[in-house]
Design an enzyme around this catalytic site. Structure first.
Site, PDB file in Angstrom:
ATOM      1  CE  LYS A 146       0.417  -3.466   3.285  1.00  0.00           C
ATOM      2  NZ  LYS A 146      -0.357  -2.519   4.184  1.00  0.00           N
TER       3      LYS A 146
ATOM      4  CB  THR B 279      -0.959  -0.006   1.207  1.00  0.00           C
ATOM      5  OG1 THR B 279      -0.224  -0.241   2.417  1.00  0.00           O
ATOM      6  CG2 THR B 279      -2.019  -1.088   1.036  1.00  0.00           C
TER       7      THR B 279
ATOM      8  CD  GLU C 101       1.390   5.341   6.212  1.00  0.00           C
ATOM      9  OE1 GLU C 101       1.082   6.210   7.044  1.00  0.00           O
ATOM     10  OE2 GLU C 101       0.539   4.666   5.592  1.00  0.00           O
TER      11      GLU C 101
ATOM     12  CG  ASN D 298      -0.949   9.086   7.338  1.00  0.00           C
ATOM     13  OD1 ASN D 298      -1.580   8.106   6.976  1.00  0.00           O
ATOM     14  ND2 ASN D 298       0.360   9.061   7.533  1.00  0.00           N
TER      15      ASN D 298
ATOM     16  CB  THR E 270      -2.431  -1.630   8.284  1.00  0.00           C
ATOM     17  OG1 THR E 270      -2.984  -1.885   7.004  1.00  0.00           O
ATOM     18  CG2 THR E 270      -1.265  -0.725   8.132  1.00  0.00           C
TER      19      THR E 270
END
Length: 410
Positions: free
Chosen positions: A188, A162, A285, A407, A199
């Site tokens: 991932k 993602t 991220e 985000n 996640t």
């Protein structure tokens, strides 16, 4: 001949377990027509035993509930996994359950196996209906690639990403008196990483024969020592899943092997999961730094972990890491609000091996060295509560401006 881990591959050139085939295709799940791979299939002609660990969030995505239900069936066997990125199929009601079941049945139809022999995983946006017409078309394409036994391992790794910036995989080969066995893994995960898991989707396969009970034991131990040691932003996802398939293709049956062989297998599984977990944190991220927190001297492991997570999830602490600021005061504050009975007058803290606080006494003469350490891309912070003999390790990272920008909107 003694059992030994022959070699461990910590790179994209993974040695894949025999009898497994994988694929990844683009099905335009997010409707952007950008060519991103977003449907992946793992397939074994031989039936597999399986083990899995899943999110502990009260709100679980449809694929998580589906897999947990299958795992609880008596003596379940599987032939594959279908996974998608771009849509989590979470908070999607009864239709989400139907869509998940259809993903399994469509995959099973093309692979000529039974629907309950296919596990399902999803990751992506929450609360959005699945674009099933595009997904079923993608499944057909992905299954065809696996049936033709194409070398699609790398494509599968790309299909599950993602906000990740790169694929993450590794493998181990073990030489036993009965033959060679291989374990491979890919993961991932880049945001919403907070135990238990996040996640995050991780897939392990092995060509050894393993009973479900022993496979579950190995995976549980490995996950506790790896994926449950990491936190990126303190958020727990609805979709965390770690799945482990064993097809016995090598002819080596671990249940009949020596304790030495079993020990090597357990060690290899832990090594793979640990490597994958660290890769998750380094690919968080928009992060710029990897930080390992070592907490020692706690009254219990639970207390050690609680202190580590409070520090690792503190926005003030993470911001200071991003600014290369060795602000030990923020670390002490976060450790204190873990409320484990910490006495600052007994507290030690160091950056790598350079002390910052000893028995509650600051050592400002070392500040230049702290600054140098915290300016690195990877560093260790050690804390000793001096309250007992229990310890924990937590892996985390910094909080950047880019994370906030990434985000702030969809």
């Amino acid at each position: 001949m003694r059992t030994a881990i022959k070699y461990f591959v910590d790179c994209d050139g993974v040695t894949e377990p025999r009898g497994f085939f994988a694929s990844g295709v683009a099905s335009n799940i997010m409707g952007k027509n950008n060519g991103k791979l977003d449907i992946g299939v793992i397939y074994s002609k031989r039936s597999c035993t399986a083990a899995g660990t899943f999110t502990t969030n009260d709100v679980k995505a449809a694929p998580v509930r589906y897999c947990m239900e299958l795992m609880n069936e008596p003596s379940p066997v599987f032939h594959g996994i279908v996974a998608n990125s771009g849509n989590a199929n979470a908070c999607t009601g009864k239709q989400g359950d139907l869509d998940c079941s259809r993903m399994a049945s469509e995959t099973a139809r093309h692979l000529k196996v039974k629907p309950h022999q296919v596990l399902v995983c999803s990751t992506g946006r929450i609360g959005v209906p699945m674009p099933m017409s595009r997904i079923t078309a993608g499944i057909a394409h992905a299954c065809q690639d696996t049936i033709e036994e194409l070398d699609g391992g790398k494509a599968f790794q790309e299909a599950i990403l993602t906000s990740d910036t790169r694929t993450k995989s590794c493998s181990a080969v073990i030489e036993t008196p009965s033959g060679k066995i291989t374990i491979g893994g890919t993961v991932k995960g880049a945001g919403m990483i907070q135990p238990n898991m996040a996640t995050m989707l991780a897939f392990l396969t092995t060509d050894s024969g393993v009973s479900p009970t022993y496979l579950k034991k190995c995976l549980s131990i490995a996950v506790d020592k790896s994926f449950n040691r990491m936190t990126i932003d303190g958020d727990m996802s609805t979709n965390d899943s770690v799945l482990f398939l064993a097809n016995g293709f090598s002819g080596v049956d671990l249940d009949k092997e020596s304790s030495e062989t079993k020990s090597a297998f357990e060690k290899a599984v832990c090594q793979i999961c640990t490597t994958l977990a660290r890769k998750c944190v380094t690919d968080g991220e928009k992060v710029t730094k990897f930080v390992e927190l070592q907490i020692n001297g706690a009254s219990s492991q639970e207390d050690a972990e609680k202190v580590g997570r409070c520090v690792a999830n503190s926005l003030l602490v993470k911001s200071s890491w991003y600014g290369s600021d060795p602000n030990w005061g923020r670390i002490v504050d976060a450790a204190g609000y873990a409320q484990v009975g910490m006495d600052f007058d007994q507290f030690d803290l160091s950056y790598e091996n350079v002390p910052a606080v000893e028995k509650g006494k600051p050592l400002p003469m070392n500040k230049a060295k702290w600054k140098e350490i915290v300016s690195q891309k990877s560093f260790i912070i050690k804390m000793n509560l001096n309250m007992g003999n229990k310890s924990a390790v937590i892996w985390s990272n910094d909080l950047s401006e880019e994370y906030v920008n990434y985000n702030k909107s969809e």
